[in-house]
Motif scaffolding. Structure first.
Motif, PDB file in Angstrom:
ATOM      1  N   UNK A 184     -10.920 -18.167 -18.530  1.00 60.28           N
ATOM      2  CA  UNK A 184     -10.605 -18.343 -19.948  1.00 60.28           C
ATOM      3  C   UNK A 184      -9.966 -19.721 -20.153  1.00 60.28           C
ATOM      4  N   UNK A 185     -10.757 -20.768 -20.297  1.00 64.00           N
ATOM      5  CA  UNK A 185     -10.188 -22.104 -20.512  1.00 64.00           C
ATOM      6  C   UNK A 185      -9.523 -22.221 -21.882  1.00 64.00           C
ATOM      7  N   UNK A 186      -8.455 -22.998 -21.935  1.00 62.96           N
ATOM      8  CA  UNK A 186      -7.804 -23.310 -23.213  1.00 62.96           C
ATOM      9  C   UNK A 186      -7.766 -24.817 -23.450  1.00 62.96           C
ATOM     10  N   UNK A 187      -8.166 -25.598 -22.441  1.00 65.32           N
ATOM     11  CA  UNK A 187      -8.210 -27.051 -22.576  1.00 65.32           C
ATOM     12  C   UNK A 187      -9.255 -27.585 -21.605  1.00 65.32           C
ATOM     13  N   UNK A 188      -9.790 -28.783 -21.907  1.00 60.00           N
ATOM     14  CA  UNK A 188     -10.865 -29.327 -21.069  1.00 60.00           C
ATOM     15  C   UNK A 188     -10.518 -30.656 -20.410  1.00 60.00           C
ATOM     16  N   UNK A 189      -9.575 -31.390 -20.928  1.00 56.79           N
ATOM     17  CA  UNK A 189      -9.275 -32.720 -20.390  1.00 56.79           C
ATOM     18  C   UNK A 189      -7.775 -32.852 -20.148  1.00 56.79           C
ATOM     19  N   UNK A 190      -7.254 -32.310 -19.029  1.00 62.11           N
ATOM     20  CA  UNK A 190      -7.942 -31.657 -17.905  1.00 62.11           C
ATOM     21  C   UNK A 190      -8.217 -30.184 -18.206  1.00 62.11           C
ATOM     22  N   UNK A 211      -7.649 -26.495 -18.231  1.00 65.68           N
ATOM     23  CA  UNK A 211      -6.521 -25.572 -18.142  1.00 65.68           C
ATOM     24  C   UNK A 211      -7.021 -24.194 -18.551  1.00 65.68           C
ATOM     25  N   UNK A 212      -6.513 -23.159 -17.888  1.00 67.75           N
ATOM     26  CA  UNK A 212      -6.986 -21.810 -18.162  1.00 67.75           C
ATOM     27  C   UNK A 212      -5.823 -20.855 -18.402  1.00 67.75           C
ATOM     28  N   UNK A 213      -6.133 -19.711 -18.961  1.00 66.65           N
ATOM     29  CA  UNK A 213      -5.148 -18.650 -19.127  1.00 66.65           C
ATOM     30  C   UNK A 213      -4.793 -18.102 -17.747  1.00 66.65           C
ATOM     31  N   UNK A 214      -3.478 -18.022 -17.473  1.00 64.54           N
ATOM     32  CA  UNK A 214      -3.010 -17.505 -16.189  1.00 64.54           C
ATOM     33  C   UNK A 214      -2.318 -16.167 -16.361  1.00 64.54           C
ATOM     34  N   UNK A 218      -2.083 -15.823 -11.079  1.00 64.20           N
ATOM     35  CA  UNK A 218      -1.632 -17.185 -10.763  1.00 64.20           C
ATOM     36  C   UNK A 218      -0.143 -17.327 -11.051  1.00 64.20           C
ATOM     37  N   UNK A 219       0.516 -18.193 -10.310  1.00 71.45           N
ATOM     38  CA  UNK A 219       1.959 -18.392 -10.479  1.00 71.45           C
ATOM     39  C   UNK A 219       2.307 -18.988 -11.835  1.00 71.45           C
ATOM     40  N   UNK A 220       1.370 -19.741 -12.436  1.00 67.45           N
ATOM     41  CA  UNK A 220       1.613 -20.384 -13.719  1.00 67.45           C
ATOM     42  C   UNK A 220       0.902 -19.622 -14.838  1.00 67.45           C
ATOM     43  N   UNK A 221       1.454 -19.758 -16.046  1.00 71.24           N
ATOM     44  CA  UNK A 221       0.863 -19.066 -17.186  1.00 71.24           C
ATOM     45  C   UNK A 221      -0.366 -19.804 -17.722  1.00 71.24           C
ATOM     46  N   UNK A 226      -3.528 -25.713 -14.406  1.00 73.69           N
ATOM     47  CA  UNK A 226      -4.618 -26.691 -14.392  1.00 73.69           C
ATOM     48  C   UNK A 226      -5.488 -26.395 -13.179  1.00 73.69           C
ATOM     49  N   UNK A 227      -6.752 -26.112 -13.422  1.00 80.70           N
ATOM     50  CA  UNK A 227      -7.687 -25.767 -12.353  1.00 80.70           C
ATOM     51  C   UNK A 227      -8.912 -26.671 -12.477  1.00 80.70           C
TER      52      UNK A 227
END
Length: 262
Positions: free
Chosen positions: A150-156, A158-161, A182-185, A188-189
């Protein structure tokens, strides 16, 4: 009263003037008691005819302008708004109420406590309507039928964690977030790692990054892509009453981008 952070909030006997720094809370107040809403951010887009003083954005609110509006209460969210801005408002003597939302249950309980208990408003019709919509029998399906990115950003990228409202809504609709552990909410993947996770589905909301049919699905060739309304996936408020149907329809319409697409 204490807000969702457990911080004390001194409220008048009757809340008559409210400034909202969260789009979903702006819509919630506007749909419940529009006459008390006097200020909102530039990003507060619902209702479409909202006519109040704009106080810049969620991350850079105009503190002086807010104070000048003499609000009885400012509404904020621990994820959307910055602590220094909220502290500045408190230092100016403005009561601030902060919500903390991780799940649908959090949202419904928080909204009822804020609007009815803290602000003394009658329970709005849309609140039990939202509860009924999400408790409907046709939503009773096994969790995690499809594994999704579930991406929330593209540059870079970032996904829902972990521990997110969007992740909880999707799980209730049979979609398991691959990065829920994932450890983060919002980690960046890199794209190659997202593809290596071999998702069954990619869910692409139109906010905060505006994914479209021409910008998003092509990065995941061969993976069904669902273009979803960000308001229905990430806002908690009146939109919750129609969110399960809107999101489910987008999931059902997901289709795979051809190999080599971008």
């Amino acid at each position: 009263m204490q807000d969702d952070l457990g911080l004390p909030v001194r409220l008048p006997a009757q809340v008559r003037r409210v400034v909202s720094l969260v789009p979903s809370l702006t819509e919630s107040v506007a749909a419940t008691a529009p006459e008390i809403l006097v200020g909102a951010t530039n990003w507060c887009s619902h209702p479409a005819d909202l006519d109040v003083t704009r106080v810049r954005g969620t991350k850079n609110p105009d503190v002086e302008a807010i104070v000048a509006l003499r609000p009885d209460l400012v509404l904020a969210n621990e994820e959307e708004n910055r602590v220094p801005d909220l502290d500045a408002l408190r230092a100016a003597g403005v009561p601030v109420w902060v919500t903390v939302i991780r799940t649908l249950d959090d949202a419904l309980a928080s909204l009822r406590r804020l609007l009815v208990t803290a602000m003394g408003l009658p329970e709005p019709e849309w609140l039990p309507a939202a509860e009924r919509a999400w408790n409907a029998g046709d939503l009773a399906r096994g969790p995690g039928e499809r594994r999704a990115v579930i991406p929330v950003w593209r540059k870079p990228w970032m996904v829902v964690g972990r521990d997110t409202f969007a992740g909880d809504l999707l799980l209730r609709l049979g979609v398991q977030n691959i990065y829920a552990g994932h450890a983060e909410r919002y980690p960046r993947i890199p794209l190659d790692e997202l593809l290596a996770a071999r998702p069954d589905l990619v869910v692409l909301p139109d906010e905060p990054y505006r994914f479209t049919c021409d910008d998003g699905p092509g990065f995941f060739p061969g993976v069904p892509a669902a273009l979803v309304s960000g308001r229905h996936l990430t806002w908690y408020g009146p939109s919750l009453a129609e969110a399960p149907q809107v999101i489910a329809a987008a999931l059902a319409a997901a289709h795979a981008a051809p190999p080599g697409a971008r």
